[in-house]
Design a protein around this motif. Structure first.
Motif, PDB file in Angstrom:
ATOM      1  N   ASP A 132      -1.725   5.322   5.568  1.00 35.62           N
ATOM      2  CA  ASP A 132      -0.856   4.161   5.699  1.00 35.62           C
ATOM      3  C   ASP A 132       0.458   4.611   6.344  1.00 35.62           C
ATOM      4  O   ASP A 132       1.502   4.641   5.711  1.00 35.62           O
ATOM      5  CB  ASP A 132      -0.607   3.571   4.307  1.00 35.62           C
ATOM      6  CG  ASP A 132      -0.228   2.105   4.393  1.00 35.62           C
ATOM      7  OD1 ASP A 132       0.130   1.651   5.495  1.00 35.62           O
ATOM      8  OD2 ASP A 132      -0.292   1.428   3.355  1.00 35.62           O
ATOM      9  N   PRO A 133       0.384   5.002   7.630  1.00 36.33           N
ATOM     10  CA  PRO A 133       1.532   5.678   8.236  1.00 36.33           C
ATOM     11  C   PRO A 133       2.795   4.826   8.301  1.00 36.33           C
ATOM     12  O   PRO A 133       2.741   3.615   8.459  1.00 36.33           O
ATOM     13  CB  PRO A 133       1.051   6.013   9.652  1.00 36.33           C
ATOM     14  CG  PRO A 133      -0.129   5.172   9.894  1.00 36.33           C
ATOM     15  CD  PRO A 133      -0.718   4.826   8.569  1.00 36.33           C
ATOM     16  N   LEU A 134       3.908   5.507   8.170  1.00 37.13           N
ATOM     17  CA  LEU A 134       5.216   4.855   8.204  1.00 37.13           C
ATOM     18  C   LEU A 134       5.769   4.893   9.618  1.00 37.13           C
ATOM     19  O   LEU A 134       6.355   3.923  10.094  1.00 37.13           O
ATOM     20  CB  LEU A 134       6.146   5.629   7.269  1.00 37.13           C
ATOM     21  CG  LEU A 134       7.587   5.193   7.115  1.00 37.13           C
ATOM     22  CD1 LEU A 134       7.655   3.819   6.470  1.00 37.13           C
ATOM     23  CD2 LEU A 134       8.347   6.190   6.239  1.00 37.13           C
ATOM     24  N   ILE A 135       5.579   6.020  10.286  1.00 42.41           N
ATOM     25  CA  ILE A 135       6.040   6.139  11.672  1.00 42.41           C
ATOM     26  C   ILE A 135       4.951   6.773  12.510  1.00 42.41           C
ATOM     27  O   ILE A 135       4.035   7.407  11.999  1.00 42.41           O
ATOM     28  CB  ILE A 135       7.329   6.999  11.814  1.00 42.41           C
ATOM     29  CG1 ILE A 135       7.157   8.351  11.130  1.00 42.41           C
ATOM     30  CG2 ILE A 135       8.522   6.269  11.282  1.00 42.41           C
ATOM     31  CD1 ILE A 135       8.274   9.323  11.417  1.00 42.41           C
ATOM     32  N   ASP A 136       5.101   6.611  13.786  1.00 44.26           N
ATOM     33  CA  ASP A 136       4.183   7.144  14.765  1.00 44.26           C
ATOM     34  C   ASP A 136       4.180   8.670  14.748  1.00 44.26           C
ATOM     35  O   ASP A 136       5.185   9.301  14.487  1.00 44.26           O
ATOM     36  CB  ASP A 136       4.681   6.590  16.107  1.00 44.26           C
ATOM     37  CG  ASP A 136       4.083   7.304  17.266  1.00 44.26           C
ATOM     38  OD1 ASP A 136       4.803   8.101  17.873  1.00 44.26           O
ATOM     39  OD2 ASP A 136       2.912   7.061  17.524  1.00 44.26           O
ATOM     40  N   ASP A 137       2.999   9.222  15.012  1.00 44.72           N
ATOM     41  CA  ASP A 137       2.786  10.654  15.009  1.00 44.72           C
ATOM     42  C   ASP A 137       3.762  11.390  15.935  1.00 44.72           C
ATOM     43  O   ASP A 137       4.373  12.387  15.570  1.00 44.72           O
ATOM     44  CB  ASP A 137       1.359  10.882  15.530  1.00 44.72           C
ATOM     45  CG  ASP A 137       0.759  12.133  14.957  1.00 44.72           C
ATOM     46  OD1 ASP A 137       1.345  12.670  14.005  1.00 44.72           O
ATOM     47  OD2 ASP A 137      -0.280  12.555  15.468  1.00 44.72           O
ATOM     48  N   ASP A 143      -6.395  -2.043   6.859  1.00 45.90           N
ATOM     49  CA  ASP A 143      -5.353  -2.038   7.885  1.00 45.90           C
ATOM     50  C   ASP A 143      -5.699  -1.138   9.065  1.00 45.90           C
ATOM     51  O   ASP A 143      -5.441  -1.455  10.208  1.00 45.90           O
ATOM     52  CB  ASP A 143      -4.028  -1.530   7.297  1.00 45.90           C
ATOM     53  CG  ASP A 143      -3.339  -2.622   6.508  1.00 45.90           C
ATOM     54  OD1 ASP A 143      -3.858  -3.760   6.543  1.00 45.90           O
ATOM     55  OD2 ASP A 143      -2.317  -2.335   5.871  1.00 45.90           O
ATOM     56  N   ASN A 144      -6.221   0.042   8.778  1.00 46.51           N
ATOM     57  CA  ASN A 144      -6.574   0.977   9.848  1.00 46.51           C
ATOM     58  C   ASN A 144      -7.655   1.917   9.347  1.00 46.51           C
ATOM     59  O   ASN A 144      -7.985   1.924   8.162  1.00 46.51           O
ATOM     60  CB  ASN A 144      -5.332   1.752  10.318  1.00 46.51           C
ATOM     61  CG  ASN A 144      -4.638   2.441   9.166  1.00 46.51           C
ATOM     62  OD1 ASN A 144      -5.278   3.129   8.376  1.00 46.51           O
ATOM     63  ND2 ASN A 144      -3.337   2.253   9.047  1.00 46.51           N
ATOM     64  N   SER A 145      -8.214   2.705  10.261  1.00 49.10           N
ATOM     65  CA  SER A 145      -9.371   3.498   9.870  1.00 49.10           C
ATOM     66  C   SER A 145      -9.007   4.614   8.889  1.00 49.10           C
ATOM     67  O   SER A 145      -9.806   4.970   8.040  1.00 49.10           O
ATOM     68  CB  SER A 145     -10.086   4.057  11.097  1.00 49.10           C
ATOM     69  OG  SER A 145      -9.180   4.774  11.884  1.00 49.10           O
ATOM     70  N   ARG A 146      -7.802   5.140   8.967  1.00 48.95           N
ATOM     71  CA  ARG A 146      -7.403   6.177   7.996  1.00 48.95           C
ATOM     72  C   ARG A 146      -7.421   5.624   6.581  1.00 48.95           C
ATOM     73  O   ARG A 146      -7.841   6.295   5.648  1.00 48.95           O
ATOM     74  CB  ARG A 146      -5.990   6.705   8.308  1.00 48.95           C
ATOM     75  CG  ARG A 146      -5.903   7.529   9.556  1.00 48.95           C
ATOM     76  CD  ARG A 146      -4.568   8.247   9.615  1.00 48.95           C
ATOM     77  NE  ARG A 146      -4.510   9.335   8.645  1.00 48.95           N
ATOM     78  CZ  ARG A 146      -4.917  10.566   8.904  1.00 48.95           C
ATOM     79  NH1 ARG A 146      -5.405  10.878  10.070  1.00 48.95           N
ATOM     80  NH2 ARG A 146      -4.825  11.500   7.980  1.00 48.95           N
ATOM     81  N   ASN A 147      -6.940   4.411   6.496  1.00 47.77           N
ATOM     82  CA  ASN A 147      -6.921   3.722   5.231  1.00 47.77           C
ATOM     83  C   ASN A 147      -8.328   3.594   4.648  1.00 47.77           C
ATOM     84  O   ASN A 147      -8.577   3.821   3.465  1.00 47.77           O
ATOM     85  CB  ASN A 147      -6.368   2.318   5.502  1.00 47.77           C
ATOM     86  CG  ASN A 147      -5.507   1.850   4.396  1.00 47.77           C
ATOM     87  OD1 ASN A 147      -5.815   2.116   3.247  1.00 47.77           O
ATOM     88  ND2 ASN A 147      -4.438   1.148   4.724  1.00 47.77           N
ATOM     89  N   GLY A 182       0.826  -1.211   0.000  1.00 49.13           N
ATOM     90  CA  GLY A 182       0.000   0.000   0.000  1.00 49.13           C
ATOM     91  C   GLY A 182       0.856   1.255   0.000  1.00 49.13           C
ATOM     92  O   GLY A 182       0.599   2.202  -0.752  1.00 49.13           O
ATOM     93  N   GLN A 183       1.913   1.249   0.817  1.00 50.39           N
ATOM     94  CA  GLN A 183       2.792   2.417   0.888  1.00 50.39           C
ATOM     95  C   GLN A 183       3.502   2.648  -0.438  1.00 50.39           C
ATOM     96  O   GLN A 183       3.624   3.771  -0.915  1.00 50.39           O
ATOM     97  CB  GLN A 183       3.808   2.235   2.021  1.00 50.39           C
ATOM     98  CG  GLN A 183       3.164   2.317   3.401  1.00 50.39           C
ATOM     99  CD  GLN A 183       4.090   1.879   4.514  1.00 50.39           C
ATOM    100  OE1 GLN A 183       5.028   1.114   4.293  1.00 50.39           O
ATOM    101  NE2 GLN A 183       3.824   2.332   5.722  1.00 50.39           N
ATOM    102  N   LYS A 184       3.936   1.525  -1.032  1.00 44.54           N
ATOM    103  CA  LYS A 184       4.624   1.641  -2.330  1.00 44.54           C
ATOM    104  C   LYS A 184       3.715   2.277  -3.363  1.00 44.54           C
ATOM    105  O   LYS A 184       4.123   3.122  -4.138  1.00 44.54           O
ATOM    106  CB  LYS A 184       5.024   0.246  -2.837  1.00 44.54           C
ATOM    107  CG  LYS A 184       6.327  -0.223  -2.272  1.00 44.54           C
ATOM    108  CD  LYS A 184       6.714  -1.511  -2.957  1.00 44.54           C
ATOM    109  CE  LYS A 184       7.824  -2.168  -2.198  1.00 44.54           C
ATOM    110  NZ  LYS A 184       8.159  -3.474  -2.678  1.00 44.54           N
TER     111      LYS A 184
END
Ligand SMILES: [Zn+2]
Length: 655
Positions: free
Chosen positions: A62-67, A212-216, A10-12
């Motif tokens: 699809d976050p890469l690192i924590d906020d 994967d998560n709600s943002r997605n 997804g990130q790619k």
């Protein structure tokens, strides 16, 4: 080890469609995100590109690192290096959708963030100042607090729905309404800014298997491609919606109440809604004050988001590694099952000290609860199931036997322990902060080459570096970097703090040097140190014994001629700079090499100067950084203003 690092599919996909890598490779991005690189070692270009990528992936769901990691470590680092960097002043853009952008009906800004109450209190102080200027009683002002939804920011003008985009231009996503998306709480269309969100409980029960998560999921609602059936169903059932900010549940009250019941207000709002929330927004309601405070390019000054930075997870320990720090303390670091904590993949956690490891039974198989609050490596908060812990018998770096000092295991081999030496060298360059290329791996090579002191590193030549396996280009760069770190202006307290004496961090060094100049430091006695505000007898003793240890190395480095900015000694002992600037009207312009124009302005004021924002007939001195337009210089000349460059200016005030 040997495991190949990669981004998720997804990130790619997101990066492929909307980002052009120019400096970093995918592998490097993942390596930085996993904490394998020291942030301070990243070049400016790499740091900014990494921030862009992390920001884009976050915005795309699809976050890469924590906020908090993003804010505290990466963004902070950029702020420290270049407070005026354009990245810091632009609104974080939502992921570029494939459609064309259109101008937004209103500007949509980000929100300033606070991670502790002190920051909130400083914000309130600014409001108090403005209210005083306007003749409004601060204690009568009303504050409004609302939950900060963690959804997809959008603006509904009644006709169209837009993404926030870069704050000025967004993308038309009206199709979300065409697909049946409703406004929350039975609200009308056209209520302005809000977020596309999904009910948390519904997501967990019905959607977590598909996304994967709600943002997605939220991002999928507005994409051009056809909705997946579970998403269409969530819309149909009214579980996904557009939530205008004006309809959010809120709390209203005076600052005094905010101060007294802060936790209660935050907790109750946090629990009131069934959505993902990443903070509580506080704002002032008085429109005169709002107008007066206005906005930066990034955020409204009358509004702030309080964010909690702790999240927890339960996880098993794989093994406990011993690491010797620069002070000789042997610290336990737990390797854990890779775990996602607020979006970031965590592989390690710190266990405080071996006293805790022994007492709580932290070892392979132990079940622990982790918390993460802004640190790069999260802490073990609680041990849920302990095992019999194994303690190291000797220093993992030098093999010397260890002794207990209260809860800590200590390696006493101060002079020869490789970990203590290399960590101290690393600490020096890190605190100095004006030099690239001296990260852990370079320092290891230099140490293996037989160099054990920072002062000896400054004597190295290119051929030394080449002999230890550095490439010729890199060797040339290392020597150039060392030279640069000598010539770049650096605060004397930062230089002093770089020696890493216990109790002599940057804050204490600055305090000390604002009372005694650096040249007097090694002649001070205990009494004199105790006279400095906040220094106890115990601290004074520790400082004295620490100074004794570094003295020889300090003298060697000091004599190399670092370009030190001398801290102004408060009252009594006045340096020459005071007289040079007293009563002068000074204007700073252009990009300063030392990078911090605001600090320079502040310093000039403490030296008795007045600071102007543009040149006029009254201006005495114009201090020019880089990239100053010819027209401005010509005007200054016509007005008879003394023009000087940054280094001349610094030399003048530090004489
Ligand atoms: Zn050791």
């Amino acid at each position: 080890m040997g495991k190949k690092l990669h981004l998720t599919a997804g990130q790619k996909h997101i990066l492929k469609s909307s980002f052009e890598f120019s400096l970093l490779s995918e592998e490097e991005v993942v390596s930085i995100a996993s904490g394998l690189e020291v942030i301070a070692d990243l070049s400016d270009g790499h740091l900014v590109e990494f921030l862009q990528i992390a920001n884009l992936l976050y915005r795309s769901g699809d976050p890469l690192i924590d906020d908090a990691l993003y804010d505290f470590s990466f963004l902070e680092e950029l702020k420290r290096r270049h407070p005026d960097h354009s990245f810091l002043h632009s609104v974080e853009p939502e992921a570029a959708l494939e459609s064309k952008t259109v101008e937004l009906p209103v500007r949509m800004l980000s929100t300033e963030k606070a991670y502790d109450f002190e920051t909130m209190a400083r914000w309130a102080k600014r409001i108090a100042k403005v209210s005083m200027e306007l003749g409004i009683q601060f204690s009568s002002l009303l504050f409004r607090a609302t939950p900060k939804l963690d959804g997809y920011a959008a603006y509904d003008d009644g006709q169209k729905l837009y993404t926030r985009g870069d704050g000025r231009r967004g993308t038309d996503i009206t199709r979300a309404f065409d697909r049946g998306l409703k406004v929350a709480s039975g609200g009308e269309r056209g209520l302005g800014a809000g977020e596309v969100v999904v009910c948390k409980s519904y997501f967990e029960n019905h959607l977590a298997a598909h996304f994967d998560n709600s943002r997605n999921f939220q991002a999928s609602l507005i994409k051009e491609k056809e909705l997946e059936p579970p998403a269409a169903k969530a819309i149909e059932l009214g579980q996904a919606m557009f939530y205008p900010f004006s309809l959010l549940p809120s709390w209203e009250g005076r600052w005094q109440e905010v101060e007294q019941q802060f936790e209660t207000i935050v907790n109750s709002l946090w629990e009131q809604v069934d959505f993902d929330i990443d903070g509580i927004v506080f704002e002032i309601t008085n429109s005169d004050i709002k107008n007066e405070m206005g906005a930066t390019r990034h955020h409204h000054r009358w509004q702030i988001a309080y964010k909690r930075n702790t999240e927890t997870a339960e996880v098993r320990v794989l093994k406990v590694l011993a690491q010797t720090s620069r002070s000789g303390r042997v610290n336990p670091v737990a390797e854990i099952e890779p775990t996602r904590l607020s979006g970031a993949l965590i592989r390690r956690a710190t266990a405080h000290h071996y006293g805790m490891v022994q007492e709580k039974g932290i070892g392979p198989g132990a079940l622990i609860r982790l918390s993460r609050s802004g640190e790069v490596i999260p802490k073990i908060e609680q041990v849920l199931e302990g095992v019999v812990a194994e303690l190291p018998e000797s220093c993992p770096s030098c093999g010397a036997s260890l002794t207990w000092e209260s809860d800590y295991l200590q390696c006493g081999n101060v002079l020869d322990c490789p970990a203590q030496i290399t960590n101290s060298i690393e600490h020096f360059f890190k605190v100095l902060g004006n030099i690239d290329g001296f990260g852990p791996s370079s320092i290891k090579k230099i140490y293996d080459g037989g160099v054990e002191r920072v002062s000896s590193i400054y004597a190295l030549r290119e051929e030394d570096f080449v002999a230890w396996g550095f490439g010729p280009k890199q060797a040339e760069n290392m020597v150039a970097q060392l030279q640069r770190s000598l010539s770049e202006p650096i605060e004397d307290w930062r230089f002093l703090a770089a020696f890493g004496v216990h109790r002599m961090g940057m804050g204490n060094c600055e305090k000390l040097l604002s009372v005694y100049p650096l040249e007097q430091l090694f002649g001070l006695d205990e009494e004199q140190i105790i006279e400095v505000k906040g220094f106890s007898e115990k601290i004074a003793q520790e400082i004295l014994s620490g100074l004794c240890i570094i003295r020889e190395e300090f003298d060697k480095l000091y004599s190399l001629g670092f370009n030190l900015i001398i801290t102004a000694v408060e009252a009594g002992n006045e340096p020459g700079g005071l007289m040079v600037l007293a009563g002068k009207l000074v204007v700073f312009t252009g990009t300063m090499r030392q990078g911090n124009r605001n600090e320079m302005k502040k310093q000039a004021k403490t030296l008795g100067a007045k600071v102007g924002s543009s040149i006029t007939g009254k201006t005495d001195i114009l201090v020019c950084g880089e990239k100053v337009g010819a027209a401005k210089l010509k005007k200054a000349e016509e007005l008879g203003i003394e023009v000087m460059n940054e280094s001349d200016y610094i030399r003048m005030i530090t004489v």
